[in-house]
Design a protein around this motif. Structure first.
Motif, short mmCIF file in Angstrom:
data_model
loop_
_atom_site.label_atom_id
_atom_site.label_comp_id
_atom_site.label_asym_id
_atom_site.label_seq_id
_atom_site.Cartn_x
_atom_site.Cartn_y
_atom_site.Cartn_z
N ALA A 316 0.53 -1.29 0.06
CA ALA A 316 0.14 -0.26 0.03
C ALA A 316 0.42 0.88 -0.25
CB ALA A 316 -1.19 -0.43 1.32
N SER A 317 1.99 0.85 0.81
CA SER A 317 3.17 2.36 0.84
C SER A 317 3.45 3.12 -0.37
CB SER A 317 4.03 2.49 1.91
OG SER A 317 4.79 0.90 1.08
N ASN A 318 3.36 1.33 -1.45
CA ASN A 318 3.93 2.29 -2.70
C ASN A 318 2.81 2.57 -4.02
OD1 ASN A 318 6.23 1.08 -1.63
ND2 ASN A 318 5.84 -0.75 -2.44
N LEU A 319 1.90 2.57 -3.84
CA LEU A 319 0.52 2.88 -4.06
C LEU A 319 0.59 4.16 -4.98
CD1 LEU A 319 -1.80 0.50 -3.08
CD2 LEU A 319 -0.26 0.08 -5.11
N SER A 320 1.04 4.93 -3.87
CA SER A 320 0.87 6.06 -4.25
C SER A 320 1.34 7.32 -5.56
CB SER A 320 0.06 7.41 -3.11
OG SER A 320 1.96 6.92 -2.69
N ALA A 321 2.97 6.47 -5.28
CA ALA A 321 4.23 6.52 -5.84
C ALA A 321 3.94 6.26 -7.64
CB ALA A 321 5.27 5.88 -6.00
N LEU A 322 3.21 5.04 -7.79
CA LEU A 322 3.01 4.58 -9.21
C LEU A 322 2.79 5.69 -10.09
CD1 LEU A 322 0.44 1.23 -8.52
CD2 LEU A 322 2.89 1.44 -8.69
N GLU A 323 2.73 5.77 -10.93
CA GLU A 323 2.56 7.00 -12.68
C GLU A 323 1.05 6.31 -12.59
OE1 GLU A 323 4.59 5.66 -15.74
OE2 GLU A 323 5.94 6.09 -15.20
N PRO A 324 0.06 7.55 -12.94
CA PRO A 324 -1.32 7.67 -12.64
C PRO A 324 -2.16 6.20 -14.35
CG PRO A 324 -0.78 9.95 -13.24
CD PRO A 324 0.76 9.02 -12.85
N GLU A 325 -1.09 6.31 -14.89
CA GLU A 325 -1.77 5.44 -15.92
C GLU A 325 -1.77 3.79 -15.34
OE1 GLU A 325 0.86 7.38 -16.92
OE2 GLU A 325 -0.02 8.77 -17.94
N LYS A 326 -0.46 3.61 -14.69
CA LYS A 326 -0.33 2.01 -14.04
C LYS A 326 -0.91 2.11 -13.70
CE LYS A 326 3.91 -0.91 -12.59
NZ LYS A 326 5.27 -0.96 -12.11
N TRP A 327 -1.85 2.26 -12.36
CA TRP A 327 -2.34 2.72 -11.09
C TRP A 327 -4.10 2.77 -11.94
CZ3 TRP A 327 -3.94 1.65 -7.07
CH2 TRP A 327 -5.38 2.16 -5.79
N ALA A 328 -3.86 3.52 -13.14
CA ALA A 328 -5.59 2.95 -13.61
C ALA A 328 -5.39 1.64 -14.21
CB ALA A 328 -6.11 4.22 -14.68
N LEU A 329 -4.81 0.93 -14.81
CA LEU A 329 -4.41 -0.42 -15.67
C LEU A 329 -5.11 -1.30 -14.06
CD1 LEU A 329 -1.23 0.03 -18.32
CD2 LEU A 329 -4.15 -0.82 -18.17
N LEU A 330 -4.33 -0.99 -12.95
CA LEU A 330 -4.32 -1.65 -12.45
C LEU A 330 -5.78 -1.50 -11.45
CD1 LEU A 330 -3.35 -3.92 -9.29
CD2 LEU A 330 -2.55 -1.29 -8.20
N VAL A 331 -6.32 -0.66 -11.24
CA VAL A 331 -7.25 -0.08 -10.71
C VAL A 331 -8.96 -1.43 -11.40
CG1 VAL A 331 -9.68 1.67 -10.64
CG2 VAL A 331 -7.44 1.34 -10.21
N GLN A 332 -8.10 -1.78 -12.66
CA GLN A 332 -9.14 -1.91 -14.15
C GLN A 332 -8.77 -3.41 -14.01
OE1 GLN A 332 -11.61 -0.41 -16.01
NE2 GLN A 332 -12.55 -2.76 -15.98
N HIS A 333 -7.77 -3.65 -13.47
CA HIS A 333 -7.17 -5.39 -13.76
C HIS A 333 -8.35 -6.04 -12.49
CE1 HIS A 333 -5.00 -8.62 -13.43
NE2 HIS A 333 -4.05 -8.93 -12.69
#
Length: 384
Positions: A316-333
């Motif tokens: 969880a501590s790493n999630l805010s550092a993810l690039e927006p595009e990668k975070w969006a992919l993770l959410v959809q995944h």
């Protein structure tokens, strides 16, 4: 030591605190158990069990079939007079898997002669884990097993994983098959079950009638009698411990009482991080409307929570550092994961009975196993 090697009266006396025995006074002693080829009666964690093991090809994992309420594991491999190809274990073996079908003690006079009305989910999990570990160790199998939890067998997912881990084993993938979840009051109709003279939940009446309706429909789908009602009723069904049912009921003082808190603790209802990896097989039949309508939603929650607890929340501590595009992919995944890990098969609550149903079920298992591995890898990648 197998239960068949024990004096049955001694076994009943040793377990008198939790057991009721039959026949009653004045009746004849029970006959020697009538077993199908390949079956064995054994004892594990203080209770008898019926088991059937078949080895597979080298390198293939063990697939364990956990049966449902009031039905022996025979439903997965069929009677001696039946066609092996009409049953699940045949097609698992054709694909190379070793198989282990487990039956907890129910009132099936040709198999068990001791009733355990207080047999609990935790007892069930410990017994199953002990037998699984015994077969894994004795046959040189991988300690990571696949578990198919049919019907009520879905409730064993978390406690079985915990019991296996205490034995240095684990579940690679747990697949409920039209299975009850750990959520409370999902099957309120089961609260109508009443105790038999032995203290077990009586299946006579609506419950058994419904099972027979499912069986008749599977025979209709097959275009012939795959399993006749008489064989199923007399050789595969029986009254069962109420504590296993998805009703939060317990046997106390000669009757059934509600204890939702104890039930939630035993099935690990909120222990999402302790569940094994999950995938779902269900159906769309109105004969079993509750599972058809709710399985994807109820199991989808557990699939998603387990995935997040295992692969995302520890980072969880790493999630805010993810690039927006990668975070969006993770959410959809993650949102798509429960859909990808769920399969709807033709048929009803017994969709795996009959040659076509049994074969399709095994093919679905192979696909779900591959998909689960892919989703786990992709989730871990996107979360870092």
């Amino acid at each position: 030591m197998g239960i068949s090697d024990l004096n049955r009266r001694q076994f009943a006396a040793l377990t008198a605190a939790t057991a009721a025995t039959w026949p009653s006074a004045g009746e004849a002693e029970p006959a020697t158990p009538v077993l199908y080829p390949g079956e064995a009666l054994t004892e594990a964690s203080g209770h008898p069990a019926l088991v059937r093991f078949e080895p597979g090809r080298p390198g293939f994992p063990l697939v364990v079939f956990i049966t449902g309420g009031g039905v022996l594991g025979r439903i997965a491999y069929g009677p001696p007079a039946g066609r092996a190809a009409d049953f699940l274990c045949h097609w698992l073996h054709e694909e190379g898997f070793a198989t282990l079908a487990l039956s907890y003690p129910i009132d099936t006079r040709g198999v068990f002669d001791v009733a355990f009305p207080r047999f609990s989910i935790l007892d069930w999990a410990e017994q199953s884990a002990e037998i699984i570990a015994r077969h894994v160790n004795g046959n040189g199998l991988a300690g990571n097993v696949i578990v198919l939890g049919w019907s009520m067998g879905g409730r064993i997912a978390e406690p079985l994983q915990a019991a296996l881990r205490r034995r240095e084993k684990s579940i690679e993938l747990f697949v409920p098959m039209a299975g009850a979840t750990a959520l409370p009051n999902i099957l309120p109709g089961l609260k109508g079950l009443q105790p038999s003279p032995s203290g077990l939940a009586s299946i006579r009446g609506a419950y058994l009638d419904w099972l027979l309706l499912c069986l008749a429909d599977q025979n209709r789908i097959a275009g012939r009698v795959v399993l006749d009602a008489e064989t199923f009723t007399t050789e595969m069904t029986g009254d069962f411990p109420i504590g296993l049912a998805a009703s939060a009921m317990r046997f106390r003082n000669g009757t059934f009482v509600s204890d939702a808190a104890a039930d939630a603790r035993e099935v690990g209802a909120s222990q999402y991080d302790a569940f094994p990896p999950l995938a779902l097989m269900t159906h769309a039949s109105p004969i079993d409307a509750r599972h058809a309508l709710t399985d994807r939603a109820t199991w989808g929650m557990f699939i998603t929570q387990q995935l997040c607890e295992t692969h995302i929340f520890p980072r969880a501590s790493n999630l805010s550092a993810l690039e927006p595009e990668k975070w969006a992919l993770l959410v959809q995944h993650v949102r798509d994961a429960a859909v990808r890990l769920s399969v709807t098969l033709p048929g009803n609550h017994m969709f795996f009975v009959g040659e076509n149903g049994a074969r399709r079920t095994v093919q679905a298992l192979k696909q779900l196993r591959q998909t689960a591995a892919e989703i786990a890898r992709e989730t871990a990648r996107l979360a870092t």
